[in-house]
Design a protein around this motif. Sequence first.
Motif, PDB file in Angstrom:
ATOM      1  N   ASN A 150      -9.926   8.253   6.515  1.00  8.80           N
ATOM      2  CA  ASN A 150      -9.517   9.648   6.694  1.00  8.80           C
ATOM      3  C   ASN A 150     -10.281  10.498   5.675  1.00  8.80           C
ATOM      4  OD1 ASN A 150      -8.235  12.087   6.885  1.00  8.80           O
ATOM      5  ND2 ASN A 150      -6.154  11.255   6.794  1.00  8.80           N
ATOM      6  N   ILE A 171     -10.978  15.989   4.624  1.00  5.64           N
ATOM      7  CA  ILE A 171     -10.890  16.896   3.463  1.00  5.64           C
ATOM      8  C   ILE A 171     -12.115  16.710   2.570  1.00  5.64           C
ATOM      9  CG2 ILE A 171      -9.584  17.453   1.363  1.00  5.64           C
ATOM     10  CD1 ILE A 171      -7.053  16.628   2.848  1.00  5.64           C
ATOM     11  N   VAL A 213     -10.113   6.576  -3.961  1.00  9.98           N
ATOM     12  CA  VAL A 213      -9.727   5.159  -3.940  1.00  9.98           C
ATOM     13  C   VAL A 213      -9.003   4.847  -2.639  1.00  9.98           C
ATOM     14  CG1 VAL A 213      -9.478   5.040  -6.446  1.00  9.98           C
ATOM     15  CG2 VAL A 213      -7.487   5.598  -5.044  1.00  9.98           C
ATOM     16  N   GLY A 214      -8.836   3.566  -2.387  1.00 10.23           N
ATOM     17  CA  GLY A 214      -8.053   3.145  -1.222  1.00 10.23           C
ATOM     18  C   GLY A 214      -8.860   3.219   0.058  1.00 10.23           C
ATOM     19  N   ASP A 215      -8.144   3.403   1.160  1.00 12.56           N
ATOM     20  CA  ASP A 215      -8.766   3.304   2.482  1.00 12.56           C
ATOM     21  C   ASP A 215      -9.847   4.347   2.751  1.00 12.56           C
ATOM     22  OD1 ASP A 215      -7.120   1.220   2.985  1.00 12.56           O
ATOM     23  OD2 ASP A 215      -6.041   2.150   4.662  1.00 12.56           O
ATOM     24  N   PRO A 237     -10.777  -1.704   4.094  1.00 11.96           N
ATOM     25  CA  PRO A 237      -9.530  -0.961   3.897  1.00 11.96           C
ATOM     26  C   PRO A 237      -8.332  -1.892   3.729  1.00 11.96           C
ATOM     27  CG  PRO A 237     -10.139  -0.950   6.216  1.00 11.96           C
ATOM     28  CD  PRO A 237     -11.193  -1.735   5.512  1.00 11.96           C
ATOM     29  N   MET A 238      -8.105  -2.326   2.498  1.00 12.00           N
ATOM     30  CA  MET A 238      -7.030  -3.269   2.218  1.00 12.00           C
ATOM     31  C   MET A 238      -6.097  -2.722   1.141  1.00 12.00           C
ATOM     32  SD  MET A 238      -7.796  -5.790   4.207  1.00 12.00           S
ATOM     33  CE  MET A 238      -6.525  -6.885   3.632  1.00 12.00           C
ATOM     34  N   GLY A 239      -4.815  -3.045   1.268  1.00  6.36           N
ATOM     35  CA  GLY A 239      -3.847  -2.632   0.260  1.00  6.36           C
ATOM     36  C   GLY A 239      -4.159  -3.240  -1.101  1.00  6.36           C
ATOM     37  N   SER A 240      -4.671  -4.477  -1.091  1.00  5.38           N
ATOM     38  CA  SER A 240      -5.023  -5.144  -2.350  1.00  5.38           C
ATOM     39  C   SER A 240      -6.117  -4.355  -3.070  1.00  5.38           C
ATOM     40  CB  SER A 240      -5.498  -6.568  -2.056  1.00  5.38           C
ATOM     41  OG  SER A 240      -6.446  -6.550  -0.992  1.00  5.38           O
ATOM     42  N   ALA A 294      -6.910  -1.175  -2.510  1.00  2.00           N
ATOM     43  CA  ALA A 294      -6.410   0.169  -2.830  1.00  2.00           C
ATOM     44  C   ALA A 294      -5.690   0.172  -4.178  1.00  2.00           C
ATOM     45  CB  ALA A 294      -5.469   0.654  -1.725  1.00  2.00           C
TER      46      ALA A 294
HETATM   47  C1  LIG Z   1       0.392  -2.451   9.866  1.00  5.28           C
HETATM   48  C2  LIG Z   1      -0.440  -2.600   8.636  1.00  5.28           C
HETATM   49  C3  LIG Z   1      -0.345  -3.763   7.899  1.00  5.28           C
HETATM   50  C4  LIG Z   1      -1.112  -3.913   6.756  1.00  5.28           C
HETATM   51  N1  LIG Z   1      -1.012  -5.082   6.048  1.00  5.28           N
HETATM   52  C5  LIG Z   1      -1.755  -5.249   4.953  1.00  5.28           C
HETATM   53  C6  LIG Z   1      -1.664  -6.440   4.206  1.00  5.28           C
HETATM   54  O1  LIG Z   1      -0.892  -7.353   4.531  1.00  5.28           O
HETATM   55  N2  LIG Z   1      -2.450  -6.580   3.115  1.00  5.28           N
HETATM   56  C7  LIG Z   1      -3.302  -5.596   2.715  1.00  5.28           C
HETATM   57  O2  LIG Z   1      -3.987  -5.781   1.693  1.00  5.28           O
HETATM   58  N3  LIG Z   1      -3.398  -4.434   3.389  1.00  5.28           N
HETATM   59  C8  LIG Z   1      -2.648  -4.240   4.493  1.00  5.28           C
HETATM   60  N4  LIG Z   1      -2.749  -3.068   5.196  1.00  5.28           N
HETATM   61  C9  LIG Z   1      -3.666  -2.037   4.714  1.00  5.28           C
HETATM   62  C10 LIG Z   1      -2.977  -1.209   3.635  1.00  5.28           C
HETATM   63  O3  LIG Z   1      -1.757  -0.722   4.120  1.00  5.28           O
HETATM   64  C11 LIG Z   1      -3.893  -0.062   3.250  1.00  5.28           C
HETATM   65  O4  LIG Z   1      -5.148  -0.568   2.881  1.00  5.28           O
HETATM   66  C12 LIG Z   1      -3.323   0.717   2.088  1.00  5.28           C
HETATM   67  O5  LIG Z   1      -2.061   1.236   2.406  1.00  5.28           O
HETATM   68  C13 LIG Z   1      -4.265   1.859   1.735  1.00  5.28           C
HETATM   69  O6  LIG Z   1      -3.698   2.630   0.716  1.00  5.28           O
HETATM   70  P1  LIG Z   1      -4.098   4.162   0.563  1.00  5.28           P
HETATM   71  O7  LIG Z   1      -3.291   4.668  -0.582  1.00  5.28           O
HETATM   72  O8  LIG Z   1      -5.571   4.286   0.510  1.00  5.28           O
HETATM   73  O9  LIG Z   1      -3.675   4.850   1.923  1.00  5.28           O
HETATM   74  P2  LIG Z   1      -2.232   5.040   2.564  1.00  5.28           P
HETATM   75  O10 LIG Z   1      -1.310   3.938   2.154  1.00  5.28           O
HETATM   76  O11 LIG Z   1      -2.485   5.241   4.021  1.00  5.28           O
HETATM   77  O12 LIG Z   1      -1.694   6.348   1.892  1.00  5.28           O
HETATM   78  C14 LIG Z   1      -2.263   7.598   2.178  1.00  5.28           C
HETATM   79  C15 LIG Z   1      -1.154   8.626   2.115  1.00  5.28           C
HETATM   80  O13 LIG Z   1      -1.742   9.911   2.171  1.00  5.28           O
HETATM   81  C16 LIG Z   1      -0.979  10.716   3.048  1.00  5.28           C
HETATM   82  N5  LIG Z   1      -1.863  11.802   3.531  1.00  5.28           N
HETATM   83  C17 LIG Z   1      -2.852  11.740   4.439  1.00  5.28           C
HETATM   84  N6  LIG Z   1      -3.420  12.946   4.605  1.00  5.28           N
HETATM   85  C18 LIG Z   1      -2.790  13.792   3.773  1.00  5.28           C
HETATM   86  C19 LIG Z   1      -2.926  15.173   3.476  1.00  5.28           C
HETATM   87  N7  LIG Z   1      -3.834  15.934   4.080  1.00  5.28           N
HETATM   88  N8  LIG Z   1      -2.107  15.705   2.566  1.00  5.28           N
HETATM   89  C20 LIG Z   1      -1.176  14.958   1.926  1.00  5.28           C
HETATM   90  N9  LIG Z   1      -1.003  13.652   2.160  1.00  5.28           N
HETATM   91  C21 LIG Z   1      -1.800  13.067   3.074  1.00  5.28           C
HETATM   92  C22 LIG Z   1      -0.529   9.770   4.121  1.00  5.28           C
HETATM   93  O14 LIG Z   1       0.601  10.271   4.793  1.00  5.28           O
HETATM   94  C23 LIG Z   1      -0.199   8.535   3.288  1.00  5.28           C
HETATM   95  O15 LIG Z   1       1.111   8.549   2.808  1.00  5.28           O
HETATM   96  C24 LIG Z   1      -1.989  -2.891   6.344  1.00  5.28           C
HETATM   97  C25 LIG Z   1      -2.072  -1.716   7.087  1.00  5.28           C
HETATM   98  C26 LIG Z   1      -1.309  -1.576   8.214  1.00  5.28           C
HETATM   99  C27 LIG Z   1      -1.407  -0.295   8.991  1.00  5.28           C
END
Ligand SMILES: Cc1cc2nc3c(=O)[nH]c(=O)nc-3n(C[C@H](O)[C@H](O)[C@H](O)COP(=O)(O)OP(=O)(O)OC[C@H]3O[C@@H](n4cnc5c(N)ncnc54)[C@H](O)[C@@H]3O)c2cc1C
Length: 327
Positions: free
Chosen positions: A25, A28, A58-60, A76-79, A81
């Motif tokens: 994403n 922005i 950072v993150g995805d 794009p992994m939670g680990s 991120a």
């Molecule tokens: C079903 C599923 C299962 C998963 N399982 C695993 C797993 O087992 N192991 C693993 O390592 N990874 C897993 N992942 C991937 C992991 O969830 C992501 O890599 C991680 O959450 C990324 O973190 P992030 O903070 O970058 O993004 P996100 O967790 O997506 O957080 C981004 C946040 O920003 C908010 N946002 C977006 N745009 C805006 C805006 N304009 N203004 C304000 N806020 C905004 C969103 O609402 C969200 O809350 C999984 C993903 C999914 C979908």
Amino acid sequence: MGAVSTGTGLLKADLVILSVGVRPNVDIARESGILLGPTGAIAVNDQTETNINDIYAVGDCAENVNLITGRTVWYPMGSTANKTGRVAGVNLAGAEAGDTMKGVLGTSVLKLFDLNIAKTGLSERDARALGYNVETVIVPAPDRAHYYPGSRTIVTKLIVDRDSRRVLGGQIFGEGVVDKPIDILVTAISFGATVDQLARLDLAYAPPFSTALSTTAVAANVMMNKLAGKFTGVGPLDLKEKMDAGAMLVDVRIDKEYFVRNIPGSINIPLRRLAERVDELDREREIILVCKVGLRAYLALLKLKGLGFKKVSILDGGITAYPFETE
Ligand SMILES: Cc1cc2nc3c(=O)[nH]c(=O)nc-3n(C[C@H](O)[C@H](O)[C@H](O)COP(=O)(O)OP(=O)(O)OC[C@H]3O[C@@H](n4cnc5c(N)ncnc54)[C@H](O)[C@@H]3O)c2cc1C
């Protein structure tokens, strides 16, 4: 669930799996003049800083570096991120030295019903595309002592660079525990271990947890034998092509095992009867030996080589890891 109504008709289904993928994403960022990298995610340096001073990503939404190749990747992994988030946090808080993120391996693990699947590092295909002199083994083995309740087979695929003997990647699947062995491979690869070093790690052993030689050590030992030229393996993906070209597939398990499950086109000569039935084998054709996991096929290979056969190889992973239809 009975059926799915699609634009072209009704499809009967017990289960529907939707796989739509993910995209970074970055709207922005793009609108703010923050540079995107070749993967389409935000380009960052090893401190997770973007092209704009004091703006971190950072993150995805952000890119990473592959620890093995040094190339830009997007995993794009939670680990990832969480690790990059911490690095950015330390840097944003003004740490003098600046925290850095050297890279990731794209490690992942998942549970699909009873099946556990994990991977790390380069796949065989990736490694070949990058020009490595690749060798692979596929090794089924029990995740803990075979007599211990709950013991299950897992299959390890190990990918190694022949020139440096460095471990490049691994994939593990099965009903047994896969997260521990994949994390062993993660650690080994992260510190640049060779397959020889992987084989000699002093890993914990007691029957409820492991086998005396762990699955990763067994896979590493098989790889060392392969690198030493002690046997040639044929991957399951190459088997059909080999058989179409005239190779004989000889299953050396006992007849009862063969009766339960066998690969179409194979013949059954149990290991114990190989010497007396050797005339059934054509010395001019390539002979591919298969058993349950590879051990009996290896013993059969030694026997046939001793009898003067020149073109003998083993089906990597045996029938346990064979992914196609069997009879
Ligand atoms: C079903 C599923 C299962 C998963 N399982 C695993 C797993 O087992 N192991 C693993 O390592 N990874 C897993 N992942 C991937 C992991 O969830 C992501 O890599 C991680 O959450 C990324 O973190 P992030 O903070 O970058 O993004 P996100 O967790 O997506 O957080 C981004 C946040 O920003 C908010 N946002 C977006 N745009 C805006 C805006 N304009 N203004 C304000 N806020 C905004 C969103 O609402 C969200 O809350 C999984 C993903 C999914 C979908």
